[in-house]
Write an enzyme that holds these catalytic residues in place. Structure first.
Site, PDB file in Angstrom:
ATOM      1  N   GLY A 275     -16.572  25.418 -22.293  1.00  7.96           N
ATOM      2  CA  GLY A 275     -16.306  23.919 -22.253  1.00  7.96           C
ATOM      3  C   GLY A 275     -15.231  23.697 -21.808  1.00  7.96           C
ATOM      4  CB  CYS A 342      -3.165   1.141 -39.217  1.00 10.49           C
ATOM      5  SG  CYS A 342      -2.197  -0.262 -38.344  1.00 10.49           S
ATOM      6  CD  GLU A 343      -5.074   7.231 -40.555  1.00 11.02           C
ATOM      7  OE1 GLU A 343      -5.085   7.974 -41.491  1.00 11.02           O
ATOM      8  OE2 GLU A 343      -6.193   6.543 -40.621  1.00 11.02           O
ATOM      9  CE1 TYR A 370     -15.353  20.878 -27.485  1.00 11.21           C
ATOM     10  CE2 TYR A 370     -13.521  21.874 -26.290  1.00 11.21           C
ATOM     11  CZ  TYR A 370     -14.720  21.818 -27.011  1.00 11.21           C
ATOM     12  OH  TYR A 370     -15.754  22.803 -26.739  1.00 11.21           O
TER      13      TYR A 370
HETATM   14  C1  LIG Z   1     -18.035  24.792 -28.510  1.00  4.91           C
HETATM   15  C2  LIG Z   1     -18.671  25.853 -27.947  1.00  4.91           C
HETATM   16  C3  LIG Z   1     -18.424  26.746 -26.747  1.00  4.91           C
HETATM   17  C4  LIG Z   1     -17.356  26.180 -25.877  1.00  4.91           C
HETATM   18  O1  LIG Z   1     -16.272  26.361 -26.290  1.00  4.91           O
HETATM   19  P1  LIG Z   1     -14.943  25.920 -25.602  1.00  4.91           P
HETATM   20  O2  LIG Z   1     -13.688  26.564 -26.431  1.00  4.91           O
HETATM   21  O3  LIG Z   1     -14.750  24.658 -25.338  1.00  4.91           O
HETATM   22  O4  LIG Z   1     -14.762  26.645 -24.271  1.00  4.91           O
HETATM   23  C5  LIG Z   1     -19.339  27.503 -26.342  1.00  4.91           C
HETATM   24  N1  LIG Z   1     -20.399  28.005 -27.143  1.00  4.91           N
HETATM   25  C6  LIG Z   1     -20.735  27.312 -28.371  1.00  4.91           C
HETATM   26  C7  LIG Z   1     -21.894  27.870 -29.029  1.00  4.91           C
HETATM   27  C8  LIG Z   1     -20.047  26.232 -28.756  1.00  4.91           C
HETATM   28  O5  LIG Z   1     -20.196  25.697 -29.906  1.00  4.91           O
END
Ligand SMILES: *Cc1c(COP(=O)(O)O)cnc(C)c1O
Length: 423
Positions: A275, A342-343, A370
């Protein structure tokens, strides 16, 4: 983003030759901007690191779920990993065939799994009870993979570490015999083994440890199609950060994988589900400075954003480089950059930045993963718009929220529409 060559610190900040300030002006702030070229470059890095094996990249959509990003991935030959039925549906809206979408639920209801099976996505089973349920309801008719928890701790941030013995994720490697018993009882069709340890791994050894666990387990199943190593690639958030050496990892993991395939007697597919690695660097959160407040001990720069738009600094203590896009040549001074929520929502403490003036546009770097996907409307604030710079031109890929968006779904109950004050 790159600086124009030869112009040093005075350079204008650009993405694919497009001036960032002009993007800010055109689409308004706060704004998420993604550089498609950066994503394409990362895909290329991963492919060339694993050129010797039958690699499939399954983009973990939760990092950045915008359908235009999913389409870009698909256009680049990348497939998808989803963790909810809705992510899977978004993937299908982006044009993915269901079988290109891995579904890795964690603790979701059987109803949701049933929907996923009906969609035809690749189910990745995360618990013995789900495995049993699949057997009881579908026997061997649904090909599944199994998520194994290998009990590996490689340091990294505990909040994002998922492969240690106490983690909720996966089926413990110690329950190998239980998995086998259920699989045999219902003649479940196991096509893949999966591990996602989730830590920010610094080197290949953690991947190799996880791989060894799966290679060992693979001998229980004769019909495997793929081994999925999940993700855990560490990306650089600030200069000097230790990052996963992807070429080194590719070389070592590929070698181990080829040797395994030979022992197994068949060439399997090697899957990864990155990701962050694919989208983090591509993303920039552009904000505007509202107030500069000189307190006796520190100077605050308050911007028109907060943990509602980028929660990582507060949630994971993550570092994001900050650039003063409007005043790159200003004299450097330390600023504590805070949000308008406000935090306590501190983006950075005593960070040296070129002089920040009210109105200056700042860019939070490495905000692609993220960032927007964890954004909320807390404090009844709008979520930012999103722009993708593709082929030298900026495209709006999500409109900024409106007041109607905030009110959507709220129900006006007639009984409360009275002027009488209860006694
Ligand atoms: C979140 C997730 C990823 C990706 O993780 P990254 O650290 O963003 O690369 C891959 N596989 C699963 C099953 C996840 O839940």
């Amino acid at each position: 983003m790159q600086l124009e060559p030869s112009s040093g610190r005075s350079a204008r900040y650009q993405i694919q030759g497009v001036d960032v300030l002009s993007i800010a002006e055109q689409f308004g702030l706060p704004l998420y901007v993604y550089d498609a070229n950066k994503i394409i470059e990362k895909i290329g890095d991963l492919r060339s690191a694993f050129s010797g094996v039958n690699l499939r990249i399954k983009y973990a959509a939760k990092a950045l779920t915008n359908v235009s990003i999913l389409k870009l991935m698909r256009q680049q030959g990348v497939e998808m990993d989803s963790v909810s039925i809705n992510e899977a549906r978004m993937g299908m809206l982006a044009g993915f065939a269901p079988e290109q979408i891995m579904f890795t639920p964690s603790g979701v209801s059987f109803d949701e799994v049933r929907e996923a099976i009906e969609l035809g996505v690749q189910l990745n089973v995360d618990s013995l009870s789900l495995l049993e349920w699949v057997g009881q309801n579908y026997g061997g008719s649904v090909p599944v993979s199994i998520r194994i928890n290998p009990h590996i701790s490689e340091g990294g941030n505990l909040k994002i570490s998922t492969g240690h013995a106490d983690s909720k994720f996966g089926i413990s490697v110690e329950q190998r015999a239980d998995i086998r018993r259920i699989v045999e009882q219902y003649a479940i069709h196991i096509v893949g083994l999966h591990v996602h340890t989730g830590s920010d791994f610094k080197n290949a050894s953690a991947f190799l440890d996880g791989a060894a666990v799966l290679f060992n387990m693979a001998t229980d199943y004769t019909d495997l199609r793929f081994i999925d190593f999940g993700s855990g690639f560490k990306v650089a958030y600030k200069e000097g950060d230790h990052v996963t050496d992807i070429a080194d990892l590719g070389q070592k993991v590929s070698t181990a994988f080829q040797a395994f395939c030979e022992r197994y007697g068949r060439n399997l597919e090697l899957w990864f589900e990155p990701g962050k690695f694919l989208v983090s660097e591509s993303g920039h959160l552009l904000v505007q400075t509202n107030i500069v407040k000189e307190n006796p001990t520190r100077t605050f720069a308050a911007v028109d954003s907060g943990l509602n738009h980028l929660i990582r600094p507060m949630m994971y203590d993550s570092w994001h480089d900050i650039r003063n896009v409007s005043n790159p040549e200003g004299d450097e001074k330390p600023y504590t950059v805070v949000g308008y929520i406000c935090e306590t929502d501190t983006f950075a403490t005593d960070r040296p930045l070129p002089e920040v003036r009210p109105g200056d546009v700042l860019s939070f770097e490495n905000a692609g993963a993220y960032g927007f996907s964890m954004a909320s409307t807390y404090n009844a604030r709008f979520r930012p718009a999103e722009v993708l710079v593709y082929d030298g031109a900026p495209y709006l890929i999500r409109q900024r929220d409106t007041f109607e968006d905030l009110m959507r779904g709220q129900v006006d109950v007639p009984v409360l529409n009275t002027e009488e004050i209860a006694q």
